[in-house]
Design an enzyme around this catalytic site. Structure first.
Site, short mmCIF file in Angstrom:
data_model
loop_
_atom_site.label_atom_id
_atom_site.label_comp_id
_atom_site.label_asym_id
_atom_site.label_seq_id
_atom_site.Cartn_x
_atom_site.Cartn_y
_atom_site.Cartn_z
N LYS A 164 27.20 -42.61 13.48
CA LYS A 164 28.11 -42.82 12.34
C LYS A 164 27.58 -42.12 11.08
CE LYS A 164 27.75 -47.33 12.77
NZ LYS A 164 26.85 -47.41 13.96
N ARG A 198 32.66 -54.90 10.84
CA ARG A 198 32.23 -54.89 12.24
C ARG A 198 32.43 -56.23 12.93
NH1 ARG A 198 26.19 -52.90 12.69
NH2 ARG A 198 26.68 -51.81 10.80
N ARG A 244 14.16 -41.86 15.31
CA ARG A 244 14.83 -41.77 14.00
C ARG A 244 13.85 -42.07 12.86
NH1 ARG A 244 20.31 -44.89 12.84
NH2 ARG A 244 19.14 -46.65 13.63
N ARG A 252 13.00 -47.60 10.35
CA ARG A 252 13.73 -48.84 10.10
C ARG A 252 13.11 -49.97 10.91
NH1 ARG A 252 20.11 -47.50 10.50
NH2 ARG A 252 20.01 -49.52 11.52
N ARG A 294 21.09 -55.54 18.91
CA ARG A 294 22.17 -54.94 18.10
C ARG A 294 23.27 -54.39 18.99
NH1 ARG A 294 18.62 -50.74 15.28
NH2 ARG A 294 20.57 -49.87 14.51
P1 G5P Z 1 23.58 -50.17 10.26
O1 G5P Z 1 22.65 -49.45 9.38
O2 G5P Z 1 25.02 -50.00 10.07
P2 G5P Z 1 24.04 -49.60 13.05
O3 G5P Z 1 23.27 -50.34 14.06
O4 G5P Z 1 25.47 -49.88 12.99
O5 G5P Z 1 23.17 -49.81 11.74
P3 G5P Z 1 22.88 -47.09 13.02
O6 G5P Z 1 21.66 -47.56 13.76
O7 G5P Z 1 22.74 -46.78 11.57
O8 G5P Z 1 24.05 -48.07 13.25
P4 G5P Z 1 24.39 -44.66 13.42
O9 G5P Z 1 24.56 -44.54 11.95
O10 G5P Z 1 25.62 -44.81 14.25
O11 G5P Z 1 23.39 -45.81 13.83
O12 G5P Z 1 23.58 -43.43 13.99
P5 G5P Z 1 22.80 -42.23 13.23
O13 G5P Z 1 21.75 -42.77 12.33
O14 G5P Z 1 23.78 -41.25 12.70
O15 G5P Z 1 22.10 -41.55 14.51
C1 G5P Z 1 21.05 -42.22 15.17
C2 G5P Z 1 19.89 -41.25 15.41
O16 G5P Z 1 20.31 -40.28 16.36
C3 G5P Z 1 19.46 -40.45 14.18
O17 G5P Z 1 18.06 -40.27 14.22
C4 G5P Z 1 20.19 -39.11 14.35
O18 G5P Z 1 19.48 -38.05 13.71
C5 G5P Z 1 20.16 -38.97 15.87
N1 G5P Z 1 21.28 -38.22 16.45
C6 G5P Z 1 22.57 -38.17 16.04
N2 G5P Z 1 23.28 -37.40 16.87
C7 G5P Z 1 22.43 -36.98 17.84
C8 G5P Z 1 22.59 -36.16 19.01
O19 G5P Z 1 23.67 -35.65 19.31
N3 G5P Z 1 21.49 -35.99 19.77
C9 G5P Z 1 20.26 -36.53 19.45
N4 G5P Z 1 19.23 -36.31 20.27
N5 G5P Z 1 20.08 -37.30 18.37
C10 G5P Z 1 21.14 -37.51 17.58
O20 G5P Z 1 23.28 -51.73 10.22
C11 G5P Z 1 21.96 -52.20 10.25
C12 G5P Z 1 21.93 -53.69 10.10
O21 G5P Z 1 22.50 -54.07 8.83
C13 G5P Z 1 23.29 -55.26 8.95
C14 G5P Z 1 23.01 -55.79 10.37
O22 G5P Z 1 21.84 -56.57 10.33
C15 G5P Z 1 22.76 -54.48 11.14
O23 G5P Z 1 22.05 -54.68 12.34
N6 G5P Z 1 24.70 -54.93 8.77
C16 G5P Z 1 25.73 -55.80 8.82
N7 G5P Z 1 25.77 -57.13 9.03
C17 G5P Z 1 27.00 -57.72 9.03
N8 G5P Z 1 28.15 -57.03 8.87
C18 G5P Z 1 28.14 -55.69 8.66
N9 G5P Z 1 29.32 -55.02 8.51
C19 G5P Z 1 26.90 -55.02 8.61
N10 G5P Z 1 26.55 -53.73 8.43
C20 G5P Z 1 25.21 -53.69 8.52
MG MG Z 2 23.85 -45.65 10.31
#
Ligand code: G5P
Ligand code: MG
Length: 221
Positions: free
Chosen positions: A19, A93, A132, A165, A176
């Site tokens: 995302k 979410r 990451r 993180r 998660r």
């Molecule tokens: P977050 O911060 O919203 P998540 O779990 O929803 O966390 P996250 O982990 O941030 O989502 P993302 O943003 O979908 O994942 O992914 P990203 O960071 O872009 O990519 C992940 C990794 O893969 C990176 O290192 C990137 O460089 C790499 N990558 C990307 N594409 C590729 C690819 O094609 N190949 C490879 N090899 N690598 C790739 O929420 C965190 C916490 O906050 C709270 C909760 O506690 C949650 O757990 N929270 C909420 N609580 C309640 N309600 C809500 N709405 C909440 N929102 C957050």
């Molecule tokens: Mg994210």
């Protein structure tokens, strides 16, 4: 890309589905205010209860999270009318969050009009998370294989140190992911009923991005 009508976009997707990565790619194509609920919490959530919930992979209560996001949208004057475009990453979410946000946005005549689920095989995600690194003040994301920083351990723009993180470890990541899988279907149904839900599939962000861009171009430019 310029838009012919306002885009109010939500990116849905499992932890690590990309995302944040799609958000930065999109910002290279168009100027768009963005809000990541995770970044908002990491940057401003000084409350120890919030820090603890994140580190454990638990969700922040719906009322707290919704209040923070709506407050931030209002502060940035993004609720001021139907004319503004913006992108949400990671909020809503839960179905309850979606209902609360929908109510608020309806009162400003600015409901979400594009909800995109990033559908990435969950088997490829864990490795991404283990590699990451993030720059917390800006939300910039790196991956040691996919998009490494120019200098190891340093943010490309500021040179400041990168962090891991606290929720990017195998055990918390699984929690998660389980939570995501438990909550996603009702959320998708909510937006499908409104006729705004789309899904883009792909194993990598480079495969997904052109599909996301085409979807936006076809519907909003
Ligand atoms: P977050 O911060 O919203 P998540 O779990 O929803 O966390 P996250 O982990 O941030 O989502 P993302 O943003 O979908 O994942 O992914 P990203 O960071 O872009 O990519 C992940 C990794 O893969 C990176 O290192 C990137 O460089 C790499 N990558 C990307 N594409 C590729 C690819 O094609 N190949 C490879 N090899 N690598 C790739 O929420 C965190 C916490 O906050 C709270 C909760 O506690 C949650 O757990 N929270 C909420 N609580 C309640 N309600 C809500 N709405 C909440 N929102 C957050
Ligand atoms: Mg994210």
């Amino acid at each position: 890309m310029s838009l012919s009508r306002p885009l109010r976009l939500l990116l849905l997707g499992a932890p690590g589905s990309g995302k944040g990565t799609q958000t930065s790619k999109l910002l290279k194509e168009m100027s768009l205010p963005t809000l990541s609920s995770g970044d908002l919490l990491r940057q401003h959530g000084d409350d120890p209860k919030i820090k603890q919930a994140i580190a454990r992979g638990e969700l922040i209560p719906d009322d707290v999270m919704t209040g923070m996001v709506i407050g931030d949208l209002a502060r940035r004057q993004l609720l001021a009318g139907a004319g503004k475009s913006w992108l949400l990453d990671g909020f809503p979410r839960t179905l309850n969050q979606a209902v609360l946000l929908d109510k608020e946005l309806s009162s400003h005549d600015s409901k979400l009009n594009c909800v995109v689920e990033l559908n990435v095989p969950q088997s490829v995600i864990l490795e991404r998370i283990e590699n990451r690194w993030v720059h917390i003040p800006s939300g910039r994301i790196y991956n040691l294989q996919y998009n490494p920083p120019k200098v190891a351990g340093q943010d490309d723009v500021t040179g400041e140190p990168l962090s891991k993180r606290p929720d990017d470890n195998v055990e918390v990541f699984q929690r998660r992911l389980d939570k995501y899988n438990e909550l996603i279907e009702p959320l998708k149904q909510f937006y499908a009923k409104q006729g705004v839900l789309h899904t883009v599939d792909g194993e990598t962000s480079d495969i997904i991005f052109p599909k996301l861009l085409k979807l936006i171009r076809d519907n909003f430019s």
